[in-house]
Motif scaffolding. Structure first.
Motif, short mmCIF file in Angstrom:
data_model
loop_
_atom_site.label_atom_id
_atom_site.label_comp_id
_atom_site.label_asym_id
_atom_site.label_seq_id
_atom_site.Cartn_x
_atom_site.Cartn_y
_atom_site.Cartn_z
N MET A 139 0.86 -1.19 0.00
CA MET A 139 0.00 0.00 0.00
C MET A 139 0.89 1.24 0.00
N TYR A 140 0.29 2.41 -0.22
CA TYR A 140 1.09 3.64 -0.12
C TYR A 140 0.33 4.67 0.70
N ASP A 141 1.12 5.54 1.34
CA ASP A 141 0.51 6.52 2.23
C ASP A 141 0.35 7.87 1.52
N CYS A 144 3.04 9.08 -0.59
CA CYS A 144 3.44 8.13 -1.65
C CYS A 144 4.50 7.14 -1.21
N ARG A 147 4.30 0.82 1.77
CA ARG A 147 4.27 0.10 3.04
C ARG A 147 3.73 -1.31 2.84
N VAL A 149 1.60 -4.18 4.56
CA VAL A 149 0.55 -4.18 5.59
C VAL A 149 -0.08 -5.57 5.66
N LEU A 162 -4.35 4.39 3.88
CA LEU A 162 -3.41 3.92 2.86
C LEU A 162 -4.20 3.44 1.65
N LYS A 163 -3.57 3.47 0.48
CA LYS A 163 -4.24 2.99 -0.74
C LYS A 163 -3.58 1.69 -1.20
N TYR A 203 -0.78 3.17 -8.47
CA TYR A 203 0.20 4.02 -7.75
C TYR A 203 0.41 5.31 -8.55
#
Ligand code: MN3
Length: 206
Positions: A139-141, A144, A147, A149, A162-163, A203
């Motif tokens: 995922m990204y915060d 950007c 991470r 998870v 997060l996406k 992303y």
């Protein structure tokens, strides 16, 4: 999938049932997609038929405002709605055509994990050390940053913060038939199937 509302429909696989062999067998795909994924879709529809006030809520709202529902509805929606989202992203995120990271996602992987091998190591460690059923995500915060998870059982990922870019389903039903208890062999097989083009579309940073 997050913008869809009742009645939810089983999304068809974007490739054939045997297309992922030998990494994932046709038998596993038929059971995992046509029986298990469909069962979560059917159950989610049934819950909404029994709670018609929420029939026009999309999946994002059903999962985002989960704590506002009374039990047992909250748990039913979290489990079945989460499973619908997770399975959609899992099946949609694989491809029979071998791909590798590229573009801005490749740069971010090198920045945040050192290399693709470093990313593979971290994701694998999370998948192998996960206790019980669940999913492991990239995922990204908001900045950007990438991470890794873990989410337990059928819980959706923490998508308000997060996406999601990609995930591996580590419930035993995704590998036991073919790999028995060998989660590591399944992880390595799944890694060959990542649809990096779709991951990069998820992303939009850089
Ligand atoms: Mn599954």
């Amino acid at each position: 999938m997050l913008t869809e509302t009742y009645p939810f429909k089983l999304p068809p696989l974007p490739y054939g049932y045997s297309a992922l062999e030998p990494n994932i067998s046709e038998e596993t795909m038929r059971i995992h997609h046509d029986i298990l994924f469909k069962r979560y879709i059917d159950k989610l529809n049934l819950i909404l038929e029994e709670n018609p006030d929420y029939k026009d809520w999309n999946l994002f709202s059903l999962l985002s405002y989960n704590e506002t529902f009374a039990e047992p509805l909250a748990e039913q929606l979290r489990n079945n709605g989460g499973a619908v989202l997770n399975h959609y992203l899992y099946f949609d995120g694989m491809t029979p055509t071998k791909k590798s990271p590229s573009g801005n996602l490749k740069k971010a992987i090198n920045r945040d994990f050192g290399s693709e091998a470093g990313f593979n190591r971290e994701l694998k460690k999370a998948a192998l050390s996960h206790f019980g059923s669940g999913n492991v995500w990239l995922m990204y915060d908001g900045a950007c940053k990438l991470r890794v998870v873990n989410s337990k059982n059928a819980d959706p990922p923490p998508f308000l913060i997060l996406k999601p870019i990609l995930l591996v389903d580590i419930w035993e039903h995704s590998y036991f038939l073919q790999y028995k208890q060998k989660r590591e062999e399944y992880f390595d097989a799944w890694y060959n199937l990542i649809d990096w083009d779709k991951a990069e579309l998820r992303y939009p940073c850089g």
